[in-house]
Design an enzyme around this catalytic site. Structure first.
Site, PDB file in Angstrom:
ATOM      1  N   SER A 216      44.079  31.533  43.722  1.00 45.90           N
ATOM      2  CA  SER A 216      41.984  31.676  44.884  1.00 45.90           C
ATOM      3  C   SER A 216      41.266  32.069  44.170  1.00 45.90           C
ATOM      4  O   SER A 216      41.151  32.353  43.060  1.00 45.90           O
ATOM      5  CB  SER A 216      43.300  32.928  45.725  1.00 45.90           C
ATOM      6  OG  SER A 216      43.442  34.023  44.684  1.00 45.90           O
TER       7      SER A 216
ATOM      8  N   GLU B 129      37.416  33.732  44.459  1.00 46.72           N
ATOM      9  CA  GLU B 129      36.427  35.181  45.490  1.00 46.72           C
ATOM     10  C   GLU B 129      35.196  35.079  45.564  1.00 46.72           C
ATOM     11  O   GLU B 129      34.731  34.419  44.199  1.00 46.72           O
ATOM     12  CB  GLU B 129      36.941  36.256  45.167  1.00 46.72           C
ATOM     13  CG  GLU B 129      36.571  37.525  45.311  1.00 46.72           C
ATOM     14  CD  GLU B 129      36.915  39.016  44.782  1.00 46.72           C
ATOM     15  OE1 GLU B 129      38.515  38.893  44.865  1.00 46.72           O
ATOM     16  OE2 GLU B 129      36.065  39.983  44.446  1.00 46.72           O
TER      17      GLU B 129
ATOM     18  N   ASP C 149      34.209  51.454  47.618  1.00 49.76           N
ATOM     19  CA  ASP C 149      34.160  52.443  47.219  1.00 49.76           C
ATOM     20  C   ASP C 149      32.480  52.801  47.910  1.00 49.76           C
ATOM     21  O   ASP C 149      32.310  51.996  48.272  1.00 49.76           O
ATOM     22  CB  ASP C 149      32.985  52.394  45.581  1.00 49.76           C
ATOM     23  CG  ASP C 149      34.055  51.964  45.038  1.00 49.76           C
ATOM     24  OD1 ASP C 149      35.287  52.902  44.970  1.00 49.76           O
ATOM     25  OD2 ASP C 149      34.830  51.090  44.196  1.00 49.76           O
TER      26      ASP C 149
ATOM     27  N   PHE D 145      29.465  45.920  35.043  1.00 44.08           N
ATOM     28  CA  PHE D 145      31.016  45.604  36.326  1.00 44.08           C
ATOM     29  C   PHE D 145      32.076  46.230  36.017  1.00 44.08           C
ATOM     30  O   PHE D 145      33.015  47.299  35.986  1.00 44.08           O
ATOM     31  CB  PHE D 145      31.460  44.950  36.452  1.00 44.08           C
ATOM     32  CG  PHE D 145      30.992  43.873  37.093  1.00 44.08           C
ATOM     33  CD1 PHE D 145      29.807  44.431  38.273  1.00 44.08           C
ATOM     34  CD2 PHE D 145      30.823  41.772  36.812  1.00 44.08           C
ATOM     35  CE1 PHE D 145      29.430  43.371  39.334  1.00 44.08           C
ATOM     36  CE2 PHE D 145      29.845  40.949  37.853  1.00 44.08           C
ATOM     37  CZ  PHE D 145      29.286  41.793  38.863  1.00 44.08           C
TER      38      PHE D 145
ATOM     39  N   HIS E 138      43.656  34.403  40.801  1.00 43.88           N
ATOM     40  CA  HIS E 138      42.936  34.451  41.598  1.00 43.88           C
ATOM     41  C   HIS E 138      41.573  35.055  40.471  1.00 43.88           C
ATOM     42  O   HIS E 138      40.962  35.760  39.298  1.00 43.88           O
ATOM     43  CB  HIS E 138      42.551  36.129  42.457  1.00 43.88           C
ATOM     44  CG  HIS E 138      41.601  36.301  43.681  1.00 43.88           C
ATOM     45  ND1 HIS E 138      41.800  36.097  44.355  1.00 43.88           N
ATOM     46  CD2 HIS E 138      41.026  37.648  43.223  1.00 43.88           C
ATOM     47  CE1 HIS E 138      40.724  36.451  44.789  1.00 43.88           C
ATOM     48  NE2 HIS E 138      40.182  37.179  44.265  1.00 43.88           N
TER      49      HIS E 138
HETATM   50  P1  FAD Z   1      43.466  53.070  46.562  1.00 43.53           P
HETATM   51  O1  FAD Z   1      44.287  52.202  46.555  1.00 43.53           O
HETATM   52  O2  FAD Z   1      43.489  53.396  48.260  1.00 43.53           O
HETATM   53  O3  FAD Z   1      43.145  53.858  45.380  1.00 43.53           O
HETATM   54  C1  FAD Z   1      41.673  54.162  45.562  1.00 43.53           C
HETATM   55  C2  FAD Z   1      42.401  55.681  44.453  1.00 43.53           C
HETATM   56  O4  FAD Z   1      43.326  56.293  44.938  1.00 43.53           O
HETATM   57  C3  FAD Z   1      43.254  55.420  43.381  1.00 43.53           C
HETATM   58  O5  FAD Z   1      43.266  55.641  42.321  1.00 43.53           O
HETATM   59  C4  FAD Z   1      44.477  55.856  43.785  1.00 43.53           C
HETATM   60  O6  FAD Z   1      45.728  55.840  42.708  1.00 43.53           O
HETATM   61  C5  FAD Z   1      44.010  56.976  44.451  1.00 43.53           C
HETATM   62  N1  FAD Z   1      44.783  57.032  45.707  1.00 43.53           N
HETATM   63  C6  FAD Z   1      45.248  56.842  46.781  1.00 43.53           C
HETATM   64  N2  FAD Z   1      46.521  57.419  47.217  1.00 43.53           N
HETATM   65  C7  FAD Z   1      46.089  58.263  47.390  1.00 43.53           C
HETATM   66  C8  FAD Z   1      47.330  59.454  47.745  1.00 43.53           C
HETATM   67  N3  FAD Z   1      47.757  59.733  48.355  1.00 43.53           N
HETATM   68  N4  FAD Z   1      47.068  60.549  47.276  1.00 43.53           N
HETATM   69  C9  FAD Z   1      45.757  60.866  46.519  1.00 43.53           C
HETATM   70  N5  FAD Z   1      45.281  59.782  45.242  1.00 43.53           N
HETATM   71  C10 FAD Z   1      45.327  58.705  45.782  1.00 43.53           C
HETATM   72  N6  FAD Z   1      35.075  46.544  46.906  1.00 43.53           N
HETATM   73  C11 FAD Z   1      34.432  46.608  48.012  1.00 43.53           C
HETATM   74  O7  FAD Z   1      33.492  47.802  48.105  1.00 43.53           O
HETATM   75  N7  FAD Z   1      33.804  45.426  48.226  1.00 43.53           N
HETATM   76  C12 FAD Z   1      35.534  44.649  48.230  1.00 43.53           C
HETATM   77  O8  FAD Z   1      35.104  43.056  49.279  1.00 43.53           O
HETATM   78  C13 FAD Z   1      36.130  44.928  46.841  1.00 43.53           C
HETATM   79  N8  FAD Z   1      37.341  43.835  46.257  1.00 43.53           N
HETATM   80  C14 FAD Z   1      38.154  43.929  45.885  1.00 43.53           C
HETATM   81  C15 FAD Z   1      39.372  43.429  45.588  1.00 43.53           C
HETATM   82  C16 FAD Z   1      40.107  43.208  44.423  1.00 43.53           C
HETATM   83  C17 FAD Z   1      41.510  41.802  43.635  1.00 43.53           C
HETATM   84  C18 FAD Z   1      39.344  44.471  44.167  1.00 43.53           C
HETATM   85  C19 FAD Z   1      40.629  44.402  42.704  1.00 43.53           C
HETATM   86  C20 FAD Z   1      39.066  45.060  44.324  1.00 43.53           C
HETATM   87  C21 FAD Z   1      37.596  44.835  45.496  1.00 43.53           C
HETATM   88  N9  FAD Z   1      37.152  46.039  45.391  1.00 43.53           N
HETATM   89  C22 FAD Z   1      36.069  45.896  46.421  1.00 43.53           C
HETATM   90  C23 FAD Z   1      36.810  47.390  44.320  1.00 43.53           C
HETATM   91  C24 FAD Z   1      38.089  48.254  45.652  1.00 43.53           C
HETATM   92  O9  FAD Z   1      37.486  49.176  46.974  1.00 43.53           O
HETATM   93  C25 FAD Z   1      38.031  49.903  44.385  1.00 43.53           C
HETATM   94  O10 FAD Z   1      38.318  49.180  43.593  1.00 43.53           O
HETATM   95  C26 FAD Z   1      38.218  51.350  45.401  1.00 43.53           C
HETATM   96  O11 FAD Z   1      37.853  52.225  43.444  1.00 43.53           O
HETATM   97  C27 FAD Z   1      39.905  51.336  45.391  1.00 43.53           C
HETATM   98  O12 FAD Z   1      40.075  50.535  45.990  1.00 43.53           O
HETATM   99  P2  FAD Z   1      41.984  50.552  46.720  1.00 43.53           P
HETATM  100  O13 FAD Z   1      42.022  49.141  47.404  1.00 43.53           O
HETATM  101  O14 FAD Z   1      42.632  50.115  45.307  1.00 43.53           O
HETATM  102  O15 FAD Z   1      41.591  51.936  47.086  1.00 43.53           O
END
Ligand code: FAD
Length: 291
Positions: free
Chosen positions: A11, A13, A105, A212, A262
């Site tokens: 894939s 991105e 974020d 980044f 990816h």
């Molecule tokens: P989560 O899985 O919610 O985790 C965030 C943090 O919270 C982690 O440190 C986790 O350990 C902690 N956490 C989770 N649940 C709990 C809980 N219940 N209690 C305490 N701590 C907890 N960002 C964008 O804005 N747009 C995009 O399109 C985008 N695409 C991405 C694609 C990929 C493949 C990746 C790897 C990242 C991407 N990001 C994107 C960045 C991403 O949004 C950030 O890394 C963000 O800070 C975390 O997202 P997450 O979905 O991993 O969050």
């Protein structure tokens, strides 16, 4: 390692560009990468200040102009249930079958966190609202998410996302394959067996990569940092070196059983195409199945 070649996922991105020139670049790159018959193109959401409409527009454009299925990213921070449901409905009506579910974020000074704090809550919402309709990808962090309490909690967070209904994960980029393989070992210890596809960053600009990586917590090994630093603004040499480094990284990942690759294309298709062509994935995949 034997595995089913059919399950390997390739894939690419993209991000929604902000200028006409950026759009032309993306159109050219997506056409180029479409020739590699990837499993899907993904489109970021909200990253770098892009808007929800920006993502939807690019999803539509790729749907019109390429034959590759498109997987929009969707982040929940700053949204309420209604807003997210609305976007999911739009994606369904466009025939989208896969989404990348993220927390996202919140840019500083821009509104509230909203109803959803973590990506696991978004995954649960997607399942509640749309059942099994979407294949849900989530993010994984072999080098640990920068805000995680520690590496153990971060893996348990990934587990929570799978338990909420995610199908597979894409990792943050990394340059040390051991980080990925040790991460998979830790996931297996926590009974996580869903596919975790490595995210690959073909390096094109030293300063951008450093920026980044600082923000997302990806480690740039000293040997790579020093070599890229020495190239300075010599983009041609950086690309040539990147081709060598990323090609070897991908080879080791595929040979070690990674369930796919990816690519973070940054809307540039040439370097990714060169890497894939050198990898000769078709041959590697067939050899692995036969081996
Ligand atoms: P989560 O899985 O919610 O985790 C965030 C943090 O919270 C982690 O440190 C986790 O350990 C902690 N956490 C989770 N649940 C709990 C809980 N219940 N209690 C305490 N701590 C907890 N960002 C964008 O804005 N747009 C995009 O399109 C985008 N695409 C991405 C694609 C990929 C493949 C990746 C790897 C990242 C991407 N990001 C994107 C960045 C991403 O949004 C950030 O890394 C963000 O800070 C975390 O997202 P997450 O979905 O991993 O969050």
């Amino acid at each position: 390692m034997k595995k089913n070649a059919a399950s390997f996922t390739l894939s690419f991105e993209f991000y929604p560009p902000k200028t006409q020139e950026g759009l032309e670049n993306l159109t050219h790159s997506s056409a180029l990468l479409n020739h590699l018959s990837p499993d899907y193109f993904s489109v970021t959401f909200g990253a770098g200040g892009s808007t929800r409409e920006g993502t939807i527009d690019i999803v539509k454009m790729l749907g019109r102009e390429t034959t590759t299925p498109v997987a929009p990213h969707l982040s929940c921070i700053g949204f309420n249930r209604e807003g997210l449901s609305d976007i999911l409905k739009q994606y369904k009506s466009l025939g989208v079958k896969r989404v990348v579910a993220l927390r996202g974020d919140l840019p500083s000074g821009m509104g509230s966190i909203g109803e959803f704090k973590y990506a696991s809550e978004l995954v649960a919402l997607i399942r509640e609202e749309t059942g099994d309709y979407f294949h849900i990808e989530v993010a994984a962090y072999p080098e640990c998410h920068p805000q995680a309490k520690n590496a153990y909690y971060d893996v348990m967070n990934l587990k929570r996302k799978f338990e909420a209904g995610a199908n597979s994960a894409i990792t943050q980029y990394f340059f040390n394959p051991d980080a990925y393989f040790y991460f998979l070992d830790e996931c297996a210890r926590q009974h996580i067996f869903n596919p975790i596809v490595p995210g690959i960053m073909p390096v094109m600009h030293f300063n951008k990569l450093m920026r980044f990586s600082e923000a997302c917590g990806a480690e740039i090994p000293r040997w790579l940092y020093k070599r890229l630093e020495a190239y300075g603004d010599d983009v041609a040499s950086i690309k040539q070196y990147s081709l060598e480094v990323v090609y070897h990284l991908c080879r080791r990942l595929v040979a070690g059983g990674a369930p796919g690759l990816h690519f973070y294309t940054l809307n540039h298709g040439e370097l990714c195409t060169q890497i894939i062509e050198q990898l000769d994935l078709q041959r590697m995949r067939v050899t692995e199945v036969a081996g």
